[in-house]
Design a protein around this motif. Sequence first.
Motif, PDB file in Angstrom:
ATOM      1  N   ILE A   1      -9.710   6.977  -1.901  1.00  0.00           N
ATOM      2  CA  ILE A   1      -9.436   7.484  -0.548  1.00  0.00           C
ATOM      3  C   ILE A   1      -9.099   8.970  -0.602  1.00  0.00           C
ATOM      4  O   ILE A   1      -9.586   9.765   0.212  1.00  0.00           O
ATOM      5  CB  ILE A   1      -8.275   6.692   0.104  1.00  0.00           C
ATOM      6  CG1 ILE A   1      -8.737   5.282   0.489  1.00  0.00           C
ATOM      7  CG2 ILE A   1      -7.743   7.420   1.353  1.00  0.00           C
ATOM      8  CD1 ILE A   1      -7.612   4.371   0.973  1.00  0.00           C
TER       9      ILE A   1
ATOM     10  N   VAL B   1      -8.657   4.895   7.556  1.00  0.00           N
ATOM     11  CA  VAL B   1      -7.200   4.978   7.533  1.00  0.00           C
ATOM     12  C   VAL B   1      -6.742   5.330   8.943  1.00  0.00           C
ATOM     13  O   VAL B   1      -7.480   5.975   9.686  1.00  0.00           O
ATOM     14  CB  VAL B   1      -6.679   6.027   6.518  1.00  0.00           C
ATOM     15  CG1 VAL B   1      -7.046   5.637   5.107  1.00  0.00           C
ATOM     16  CG2 VAL B   1      -7.185   7.423   6.843  1.00  0.00           C
TER      17      VAL B   1
ATOM     18  N   ASP C   1       0.830  -1.208   0.000  1.00  0.00           N
ATOM     19  CA  ASP C   1       0.000   0.000   0.000  1.00  0.00           C
ATOM     20  C   ASP C   1       0.861   1.253   0.000  1.00  0.00           C
ATOM     21  O   ASP C   1       0.506   2.272  -0.606  1.00  0.00           O
ATOM     22  CB  ASP C   1      -0.922   0.018   1.220  1.00  0.00           C
ATOM     23  CG  ASP C   1      -2.089  -0.958   1.064  1.00  0.00           C
ATOM     24  OD1 ASP C   1      -2.221  -1.538  -0.026  1.00  0.00           O
ATOM     25  OD2 ASP C   1      -2.853  -1.131   2.026  1.00  0.00           O
TER      26      ASP C   1
ATOM     27  N   TYR D   1      -2.265  11.657   3.814  1.00  0.00           N
ATOM     28  CA  TYR D   1      -3.309  11.531   2.794  1.00  0.00           C
ATOM     29  C   TYR D   1      -3.841  12.903   2.407  1.00  0.00           C
ATOM     30  O   TYR D   1      -4.106  13.179   1.226  1.00  0.00           O
ATOM     31  CB  TYR D   1      -4.445  10.640   3.293  1.00  0.00           C
ATOM     32  CG  TYR D   1      -4.169   9.162   3.164  1.00  0.00           C
ATOM     33  CD1 TYR D   1      -4.297   8.510   1.940  1.00  0.00           C
ATOM     34  CD2 TYR D   1      -3.752   8.406   4.266  1.00  0.00           C
ATOM     35  CE1 TYR D   1      -4.033   7.154   1.809  1.00  0.00           C
ATOM     36  CE2 TYR D   1      -3.487   7.044   4.144  1.00  0.00           C
ATOM     37  CZ  TYR D   1      -3.627   6.426   2.921  1.00  0.00           C
ATOM     38  OH  TYR D   1      -3.356   5.079   2.792  1.00  0.00           O
TER      39      TYR D   1
ATOM     40  N   SER E   1     -10.451   9.778   9.735  1.00  0.00           N
ATOM     41  CA  SER E   1      -9.880   8.452   9.998  1.00  0.00           C
ATOM     42  C   SER E   1     -10.970   7.400  10.154  1.00  0.00           C
ATOM     43  O   SER E   1     -10.892   6.312   9.569  1.00  0.00           O
ATOM     44  CB  SER E   1      -9.015   8.505  11.260  1.00  0.00           C
ATOM     45  OG  SER E   1      -8.654   7.213  11.676  1.00  0.00           O
TER      46      SER E   1
ATOM     47  N   GLN F   1      -6.596   3.881  -3.811  1.00  0.00           N
ATOM     48  CA  GLN F   1      -5.842   5.037  -3.312  1.00  0.00           C
ATOM     49  C   GLN F   1      -6.477   6.351  -3.766  1.00  0.00           C
ATOM     50  O   GLN F   1      -6.669   7.270  -2.971  1.00  0.00           O
ATOM     51  CB  GLN F   1      -4.399   4.951  -3.799  1.00  0.00           C
ATOM     52  CG  GLN F   1      -3.524   6.144  -3.424  1.00  0.00           C
ATOM     53  CD  GLN F   1      -3.173   6.192  -1.952  1.00  0.00           C
ATOM     54  OE1 GLN F   1      -3.398   5.228  -1.233  1.00  0.00           O
ATOM     55  NE2 GLN F   1      -2.637   7.307  -1.503  1.00  0.00           N
TER      56      GLN F   1
END
Length: 325
Positions: free
Chosen positions: A248, A271, A203, A279, A266, A245
């Motif tokens: 997100i 995450v 990841d 992020y 979160s 990804q």
Amino acid sequence: MKSLNEDLKTGQFKQVYLLYGEESYLKKQYKDRLSKAMLPEGDTMNYAYYEGKGTDVRQVIDLAETIPFFAPRRLIVMEDTGFFKGASPELAEYIRSMPETTCFLFVESEVDKRGKLYKAVKEKGRIVEMARQDGSTLQKWVLSMVKKEGRQITQSTVRYFLTKVGEDMENIHGELEKLFCYTLGKQEITIHDIEEICTTHIDNKIFDMVNAVADQKQKQALMYYYDLLALKEPPMRILFLMTRQFRILLEVSEMNRRGYGKKEISENVKVPPFAVGRYLAQAQKFSPSSLRQILEDCASTEEEVKTGRLADTMAVELLIVQYSS
């Protein structure tokens, strides 16, 4: 989990246990702990293990009816059988009237809470979900293991370690073992040690590749892609992880725009709290409209591969080239 630990502490066990969820490490740990606690060490006569979707319900029931051999109970462990996703009315009915000398331990990844078997286990025994642990819990866990080894590590170094190796407890445990061996004789574990010996989770490789795409560093982005291919990662899995990804990033961007805090982001985006900042930083490199367009193109790329119009390796490479130019 608290009730399960209490059962192990007191030795007062339920007749049926169901351990389920994503966290394989916890499921394995508690499966082993329960098995050892419920049967004397080395008692193979009263222990049976079934695995996989081909497990025969009738055979399990026949064995469950057998009186234990010079012991108070017989333990039957069933893992990844799929019983809790499909219809298992016979087993559900049996559990309600099973002999007191038999105990069942189910270990599954997914369950249907509406199913008869799940409801039967809930009535008769104990159900425990082994979900992915949050960032705070993982940090405490890592710190406790480091302390147990008689070593030292800072909170910021623990956060860096988790960012690098990911959130899977089994992987974390393995990487910590490597780290302890590598730093043998040293008191404090540092970021440099982690960089030297720990393997970057896939990841995070995807994260770095997306960063290179955002910074228009095409050569670097392609190098990350080729590295993943060299690690035997299938192109379509790489595409799936890229798509996840970007999704997100879009969700993080939207929630940040609406004024949500890091804790809320979160919890909603799933995450770790300590990773939300990076992020957010990555999401700022893209506009919401460009993220939506990338997601559409990811879906189109998948369709082109599945319909045979493009080879998978080339299709993903063209997508990376398109957005890193």
